[in-house]
Scaffold this motif. Sequence first.
Motif, short mmCIF file in Angstrom:
data_model
loop_
_atom_site.label_atom_id
_atom_site.label_comp_id
_atom_site.label_asym_id
_atom_site.label_seq_id
_atom_site.Cartn_x
_atom_site.Cartn_y
_atom_site.Cartn_z
N ASP A 31 25.80 63.67 46.83
CA ASP A 31 26.02 63.33 45.43
C ASP A 31 25.55 61.94 45.04
O ASP A 31 25.65 61.56 43.87
CB ASP A 31 27.52 63.45 45.13
N ARG A 51 22.89 58.61 41.13
CA ARG A 51 23.90 59.66 41.33
C ARG A 51 23.25 61.01 41.09
O ARG A 51 22.21 61.12 40.44
CB ARG A 51 25.06 59.46 40.34
N SER A 52 23.90 62.05 41.59
CA SER A 52 23.28 63.38 41.54
C SER A 52 23.24 63.98 40.14
O SER A 52 22.58 64.99 39.91
CB SER A 52 24.00 64.34 42.49
N ASN A 53 23.93 63.36 39.19
CA ASN A 53 23.89 63.87 37.82
C ASN A 53 22.71 63.29 37.03
O ASN A 53 22.61 63.50 35.82
CB ASN A 53 25.20 63.57 37.10
N LYS A 68 16.72 67.68 42.75
CA LYS A 68 17.75 68.38 43.50
C LYS A 68 17.32 69.79 43.88
O LYS A 68 17.82 70.37 44.84
CB LYS A 68 19.06 68.40 42.69
N ARG A 95 28.73 63.97 50.85
CA ARG A 95 29.69 64.70 50.04
C ARG A 95 30.62 63.69 49.38
O ARG A 95 30.72 62.55 49.83
CB ARG A 95 30.51 65.66 50.90
N ASN B 98 31.51 56.76 48.59
CA ASN B 98 30.67 57.02 47.42
C ASN B 98 30.07 55.76 46.82
O ASN B 98 29.65 55.77 45.66
CB ASN B 98 31.46 57.76 46.32
#
Lengths: 113, 112
Positions: A31, A51-53, A68, A95, B98
């Motif tokens: 992510d 970020r993965s968004n 992605k 993750r 993160n």
Amino acid sequence: GESVGLHLPTLSVQEGDNSIINCAYSNSASDYFIWYKQESGKGPQFIIDIRSNMDKRQGQRVTVLLNKTVKHLSLQIAATQPGDSAVYFCAENPRVGAQKLVFGQGTRLTINP
Amino acid sequence: SQTIHQWPATLVQPVGSPLSLECTVEGTSNPNLYWYRQAAGRGLQLLFYSVGIGQISSEVPQNLSASRPQDRQFILSSKKLLLSDSGFYLCAWRWDANEKLFFGSGTQLSVL
């Protein structure tokens, strides 16, 4: 996973050209992604993250692209300068909540005058 | 602002001698701390990480150990160095999972 035992691939570019360094990842749950620059004898330096968004993020002379669908990350350096010579590592957070980043094997960027 | 200190910068040690590398972080509390090793021209190998005082996770069984006696202090040790322990040792920290890692300047260890 980590590829600590492999020799680094090398990319040579002319000064002033754009450089593109690529990184493939295998974990679709990853992510968060980071690019680091490591000069000889120094610790890795943070360059840019994504970020993965997001699909794209720009910094000063650098752009990170995230695809992605094919699990591919790239770092673009505009108008490459001699000071850009270094080893570049990509890293992924495998993750949400992972305590360890997974690093790529690194790419050595060499600038030709 | 946060800073990470790692010392010494270079170290030459005979085989069989002990080792102690220290890393401290300033300007933050309860960081996640990491020790990596890097062979010449190679990638980064995670050795240990810690998410709190006294909590150590070992990634690779080997001749080394790590300790976290204080919140912002991380120590890498060995009782008897081997030739194969030579390498570039990097300490790193981050606020939490993160997040990005911030690396120290590294210690170049040569075991002779």
